[in-house]
Design a protein around this motif. Sequence first.
Motif, PDB file in Angstrom:
ATOM      1  N   GLY A 228     -25.886  15.819   5.014  1.00 19.91           N
ATOM      2  CA  GLY A 228     -25.977  17.522   3.899  1.00 19.91           C
ATOM      3  C   GLY A 228     -27.681  17.201   3.453  1.00 19.91           C
ATOM      4  N   ARG A 229     -27.380  15.526   2.454  1.00 20.11           N
ATOM      5  CA  ARG A 229     -27.944  15.774   1.411  1.00 20.11           C
ATOM      6  C   ARG A 229     -28.973  15.130   1.381  1.00 20.11           C
ATOM      7  N   ILE A 230     -29.880  14.629   2.534  1.00 20.82           N
ATOM      8  CA  ILE A 230     -31.128  14.227   3.017  1.00 20.82           C
ATOM      9  C   ILE A 230     -32.040  14.290   1.637  1.00 20.82           C
ATOM     10  N   ALA A 231     -33.114  13.244   1.800  1.00 23.08           N
ATOM     11  CA  ALA A 231     -34.113  13.173   0.051  1.00 23.08           C
ATOM     12  C   ALA A 231     -34.473  14.395   0.311  1.00 23.08           C
ATOM     13  N   SER A 232     -34.955  14.981  -1.040  1.00 20.62           N
ATOM     14  CA  SER A 232     -35.768  16.423  -0.632  1.00 20.62           C
ATOM     15  C   SER A 232     -37.240  16.178   0.076  1.00 20.62           C
ATOM     16  N   ASP A 233     -38.052  15.255   0.213  1.00 18.46           N
ATOM     17  CA  ASP A 233     -38.886  14.655   0.213  1.00 18.46           C
ATOM     18  C   ASP A 233     -38.867  14.958   2.352  1.00 18.46           C
ATOM     19  N   GLN A 234     -37.487  14.809   2.919  1.00 19.34           N
ATOM     20  CA  GLN A 234     -37.192  14.346   4.413  1.00 19.34           C
ATOM     21  C   GLN A 234     -36.189  15.782   4.560  1.00 19.34           C
ATOM     22  N   ARG A 235     -36.348  17.101   3.995  1.00 20.31           N
ATOM     23  CA  ARG A 235     -35.779  18.103   4.864  1.00 20.31           C
ATOM     24  C   ARG A 235     -36.639  18.918   5.563  1.00 20.31           C
ATOM     25  N   TRP A 236     -37.141  18.088   7.145  1.00 15.33           N
ATOM     26  CA  TRP A 236     -37.929  19.113   8.139  1.00 15.33           C
ATOM     27  C   TRP A 236     -37.634  18.625   8.774  1.00 15.33           C
ATOM     28  N   GLY A 237     -38.273  18.687   9.656  1.00 14.92           N
ATOM     29  CA  GLY A 237     -37.541  18.823  11.449  1.00 14.92           C
ATOM     30  C   GLY A 237     -36.411  20.187  11.616  1.00 14.92           C
ATOM     31  N   VAL A 238     -35.384  19.871  12.365  1.00 15.13           N
ATOM     32  CA  VAL A 238     -35.232  20.807  13.008  1.00 15.13           C
ATOM     33  C   VAL A 238     -34.742  22.204  12.070  1.00 15.13           C
ATOM     34  N   SER A 239     -33.788  21.456  10.823  1.00 16.57           N
ATOM     35  CA  SER A 239     -33.952  23.031   9.408  1.00 16.57           C
ATOM     36  C   SER A 239     -35.052  23.972   9.719  1.00 16.57           C
ATOM     37  N   ALA A 240     -36.381  23.926  10.163  1.00 21.59           N
ATOM     38  CA  ALA A 240     -36.864  24.951  10.189  1.00 21.59           C
ATOM     39  C   ALA A 240     -36.612  25.699  11.445  1.00 21.59           C
ATOM     40  N   ALA A 241     -35.127  25.416  11.641  1.00 21.88           N
ATOM     41  CA  ALA A 241     -35.249  26.066  12.628  1.00 21.88           C
ATOM     42  C   ALA A 241     -33.503  27.209  12.210  1.00 21.88           C
ATOM     43  N   ALA A 242     -33.269  26.850  10.866  1.00 25.92           N
ATOM     44  CA  ALA A 242     -32.643  27.570  10.090  1.00 25.92           C
ATOM     45  C   ALA A 242     -33.085  28.918   9.055  1.00 25.92           C
ATOM     46  N   ASP A 243     -32.049  29.819   8.716  1.00 28.50           N
ATOM     47  CA  ASP A 243     -32.540  30.556   8.534  1.00 28.50           C
ATOM     48  C   ASP A 243     -32.319  31.151   7.060  1.00 28.50           C
ATOM     49  N   SER A 244     -32.908  31.629   5.917  1.00 26.31           N
ATOM     50  CA  SER A 244     -33.352  30.683   4.966  1.00 26.31           C
ATOM     51  C   SER A 244     -31.738  31.006   4.126  1.00 26.31           C
ATOM     52  N   ALA A 245     -30.887  31.428   4.425  1.00 21.97           N
ATOM     53  CA  ALA A 245     -29.665  31.442   3.645  1.00 21.97           C
ATOM     54  C   ALA A 245     -28.529  30.973   4.248  1.00 21.97           C
ATOM     55  N   SER A 246     -29.397  29.410   5.251  1.00 24.10           N
ATOM     56  CA  SER A 246     -28.258  28.734   5.538  1.00 24.10           C
ATOM     57  C   SER A 246     -28.142  27.486   4.791  1.00 24.10           C
ATOM     58  N   VAL A 247     -27.240  26.472   4.754  1.00 27.20           N
ATOM     59  CA  VAL A 247     -27.063  24.836   4.555  1.00 27.20           C
ATOM     60  C   VAL A 247     -27.339  24.383   6.462  1.00 27.20           C
ATOM     61  N   CYS A 248     -27.490  23.128   6.243  1.00 28.17           N
ATOM     62  CA  CYS A 248     -28.303  22.417   7.654  1.00 28.17           C
ATOM     63  C   CYS A 248     -27.274  20.800   7.399  1.00 28.17           C
ATOM     64  N   ALA A 249     -27.076  19.911   7.939  1.00 31.39           N
ATOM     65  CA  ALA A 249     -27.256  18.955   8.259  1.00 31.39           C
ATOM     66  C   ALA A 249     -28.073  18.420   9.022  1.00 31.39           C
ATOM     67  N   LEU A 250     -28.597  17.306   8.531  1.00 29.60           N
ATOM     68  CA  LEU A 250     -30.112  16.275   9.493  1.00 29.60           C
ATOM     69  C   LEU A 250     -30.742  15.056   9.592  1.00 29.60           C
ATOM     70  N   LYS A 251     -31.379  13.757  10.198  1.00 23.90           N
ATOM     71  CA  LYS A 251     -31.301  13.137  10.318  1.00 23.90           C
ATOM     72  C   LYS A 251     -33.217  12.678  10.376  1.00 23.90           C
ATOM     73  N   ASN A 252     -33.861  12.679  10.139  1.00 24.45           N
ATOM     74  CA  ASN A 252     -35.254  12.911  11.104  1.00 24.45           C
ATOM     75  C   ASN A 252     -35.767  11.223  11.282  1.00 24.45           C
ATOM     76  N   GLY A 253     -36.233  11.235  12.259  1.00 23.72           N
ATOM     77  CA  GLY A 253     -37.369   9.609  12.408  1.00 23.72           C
ATOM     78  C   GLY A 253     -38.384   9.969  12.185  1.00 23.72           C
ATOM     79  N   TRP A 254     -39.344   8.699  11.958  1.00 21.54           N
ATOM     80  CA  TRP A 254     -40.438   8.702  12.143  1.00 21.54           C
ATOM     81  C   TRP A 254     -41.831   7.480  12.028  1.00 21.54           C
ATOM     82  N   LEU A 255     -42.184   7.089  13.122  1.00 19.98           N
ATOM     83  CA  LEU A 255     -42.629   5.028  13.379  1.00 19.98           C
ATOM     84  C   LEU A 255     -44.395   5.515  14.022  1.00 19.98           C
ATOM     85  N   PRO A 256     -45.119   5.118  13.439  1.00 18.75           N
ATOM     86  CA  PRO A 256     -46.385   4.509  13.954  1.00 18.75           C
ATOM     87  C   PRO A 256     -46.190   3.703  15.005  1.00 18.75           C
ATOM     88  N   ARG A 257     -47.258   4.053  16.005  1.00 16.80           N
ATOM     89  CA  ARG A 257     -46.850   2.580  16.578  1.00 16.80           C
ATOM     90  C   ARG A 257     -48.308   1.957  16.190  1.00 16.80           C
TER      91      ARG A 257
END
Length: 310
Positions: A228-257
Amino acid sequence: MHRNGLAAWAALLTGTLVGTLIGCSPGGAGQAVAVAATASAPSSGAASASAPDEEVPVDRDDALAKALKPLLPDGDARVSVAVAALDGVTDGAVYDGTSAFDTASIVKVDILAALLLQAQDADRALTAQERAYATAMIENSDNASATALWEAIGGADGLDAANLTLGLTGTRAGAGGEWGLTRTTAGDQLTLLRAVFGTEGTESAKGAKSAGSGLSAASRAYVAGLMGRIASDQRWGVSAAADSASVCALKNGWLPRSATGLWDINSVGRVSVGGQRYLVSVLSDGNATKEAGVALVEGVAKAAVSVLTG
């Protein structure tokens, strides 16, 4: 930006750590339409009878496939998603939930869960250094911290053993220290989310275990707090599905091959829509750019949640 080894997760044993969860971006989830049918018996003289209304079960997997159809890209990109209501009342939905993908940094949640399980078995608290590594690994997706904890749990053998306890049947740890190349499925990632969030807030006894997950209440609260305290530049991904008044907790992964120049983009977590909480895991690979992958994952997450919010 991540290299060959990424993942996500975090936890602790010494009491429940309650953190302020980050605000999610507006999601704008849509609605699925439930189908109902009524049947009436024909009139017979003085009496007529009507059969009770019967709900026709909604095939949510089919509804999800239809919702995703306009979003699925041409070319090399693949995507898989699993979604479920945290309250368990509404059936979940899955699209290609058993195909294997590289985890990239979402495996960091799994690494921390393994560390916590081992600490619980040894009846000890995490050390100050382990907690520092866990914070950096989850909140900032720090790779050096992930490597340190990967080694602490015994590498691939330690992660695979923990996943047996957690119920992750389709996940295999990366070989040769390449934790970011751990292979997993959207269905397994939903199982991992349930292990962390499944009984959140329902137990007050310190150290009480979640049924089936092996993680104590304190461990679950610790992982959820870090997510729930992910760095601000990593607050993307599944959080897009939340409504504006909600809170969320997430973890993202990104990897160039390096072999193809294409991107693995993944996102897992808990979101809230209309006061209800949902668990969402979205995995993708073959994305031409990081930005294209993020846009795909966010669109898929919103579509998946919309199938349940009806």
